[in-house]
Design an enzyme around this catalytic site. Structure first.
Site, short mmCIF file in Angstrom:
data_model
loop_
_atom_site.label_atom_id
_atom_site.label_comp_id
_atom_site.label_asym_id
_atom_site.label_seq_id
_atom_site.Cartn_x
_atom_site.Cartn_y
_atom_site.Cartn_z
N GLY A 292 0.85 -1.19 0.00
CA GLY A 292 0.00 0.00 0.00
C GLY A 292 0.88 1.23 0.00
N GLN B 20 2.60 10.07 1.75
CA GLN B 20 3.95 9.53 1.96
C GLN B 20 4.94 9.98 0.87
OE1 GLN B 20 2.18 5.38 2.51
NE2 GLN B 20 4.01 5.28 3.81
N CYS C 72 5.69 0.08 8.01
CA CYS C 72 5.31 1.28 7.25
C CYS C 72 6.52 1.73 6.43
CB CYS C 72 4.88 2.39 8.20
SG CYS C 72 4.39 3.91 7.38
N LEU C 73 6.29 2.05 5.17
CA LEU C 73 7.40 2.46 4.31
C LEU C 73 8.00 3.79 4.78
CD1 LEU C 73 5.83 1.41 0.90
CD2 LEU C 73 7.51 0.17 2.28
N HIS D 155 -4.78 1.56 7.45
CA HIS D 155 -3.42 2.11 7.60
C HIS D 155 -3.21 3.28 6.63
CE1 HIS D 155 1.07 1.62 8.23
NE2 HIS D 155 1.03 2.30 7.10
N GLU D 156 -3.70 3.11 5.38
CA GLU D 156 -3.50 4.15 4.36
C GLU D 156 -4.38 5.37 4.60
OE1 GLU D 156 -0.75 1.56 2.88
OE2 GLU D 156 -0.99 3.73 2.80
N HIS E 287 -2.84 7.59 6.98
CA HIS E 287 -1.82 8.47 6.38
C HIS E 287 -2.45 9.73 5.81
CE1 HIS E 287 2.00 6.42 6.69
NE2 HIS E 287 1.57 5.31 6.12
O1 LIG Z 1 3.63 2.45 4.58
C1 LIG Z 1 2.65 1.99 4.00
O2 LIG Z 1 1.56 2.55 4.00
C2 LIG Z 1 2.79 0.61 3.31
C3 LIG Z 1 2.47 -0.41 4.39
C4 LIG Z 1 1.06 -0.85 4.21
C5 LIG Z 1 0.66 -1.82 5.30
C6 LIG Z 1 1.12 -1.71 6.61
C7 LIG Z 1 0.70 -2.63 7.57
C8 LIG Z 1 -0.19 -3.62 7.23
C9 LIG Z 1 -0.65 -3.71 5.93
C10 LIG Z 1 -0.22 -2.81 4.97
C11 LIG Z 1 3.48 -1.57 4.37
O3 LIG Z 1 4.77 -1.17 4.65
S1 LIG Z 1 3.63 -2.40 2.88
C12 LIG Z 1 4.78 -3.64 3.46
C13 LIG Z 1 4.02 -4.83 3.97
C14 LIG Z 1 3.97 -5.94 3.15
C15 LIG Z 1 3.22 -7.04 3.55
C16 LIG Z 1 2.51 -7.03 4.75
C17 LIG Z 1 2.57 -5.91 5.57
C18 LIG Z 1 3.33 -4.80 5.18
ZN LIG Z 2 2.46 3.47 6.24
#
Ligand SMILES: O=C(O)C[C@@H](Cc1ccccc1)[C@H](O)SCc1ccccc1
Ligand SMILES: [Zn+2]
Length: 165
Positions: free
Chosen positions: A44, A49, A89-90, A131-132, A135
């Site tokens: 996501g 971001q 979170c990225l 989560h998004e 943000h």
């Molecule tokens: O920073 C972001 O929004 C990307 C997030 C999205 C996310 C966070 C927690 C749970 C679900 C989605 C992640 O960093 S994307 C990396 C990732 C990959 C697989 C599972 C969880 C997180």
């Molecule tokens: Zn995030």
């Protein structure tokens, strides 16, 4: 590939504005965000971001990475249940913490052409959508934790800052 803002960057706390113009610039941003998300890799990415403060989110929770979802002006219209997941979170590289969120959500949004749609989901997709949308409202997942945990994380991030993450 767009530059992803890293916590604690104040711009991550800006509230995103609703999208009104469905123009070529928006389409380009959507494509750039998708490319950035897949390259991270992530499942996501919110426009906030990448320092674009409009209510736009891209998501792809598919295995084959070939099912891009674009949510514009997303709104959670109903939520139920509770679930915890170890989130990352990225914008907060290297930090993973248990977060509690609604288990099921019903979301209303516009697609990349401005067509309204509704989605009811659970599991990782529901967690990612929440989560998004956080943000877009200037909220980062680690700020849901206790002050003690957040302060420890900030110290850790400061120490890691010199390392290329
Ligand atoms: O920073 C972001 O929004 C990307 C997030 C999205 C996310 C966070 C927690 C749970 C679900 C989605 C992640 O960093 S994307 C990396 C990732 C990959 C697989 C599972 C969880 C997180
Ligand atoms: Zn995030």
């Amino acid at each position: 590939i767009l530059n992803i803002l890293h916590y604690p960057d104040e711009r991550l706390h800006k509230i995103a504005a609703p999208v009104r113009q469905f123009d070529d610039k928006l389409q380009q941003l959507i494509d750039d965000m998708a490319e950035t998300m897949y390259a991270a890799p992530g499942i996501g990415l919110a426009a906030t971001q990448v320092d674009a403060h409009i209510r736009l989110v891209v998501i792809d929770t598919s295995e084959e990475k070939n099912a891009l979802m674009v949510l514009i002006n997303p709104e959670i219209v109903s939520a139920e249940g509770e679930t915890t997941y170890e989130e990352g979170c990225l914008s907060v590289p290297g930090i993973y913490e248990e977060v509690c969120r609604a288990e099921k959500v019903k979301v209303k949004a516009l697609d990349r052409n401005g067509t309204p749609f509704e989605l009811e989901t659970d599991g990782l997709l529901a967690i990612c959508i929440q989560h998004e949308i956080d943000h877009l409202n200037g909220r980062v997942f680690i700020e849901k934790l206790s002050r003690l945990k957040l302060n420890r994380i900030i110290q850790k991030l400061k120490k890691n800052q010199h390392k290329t993450m």
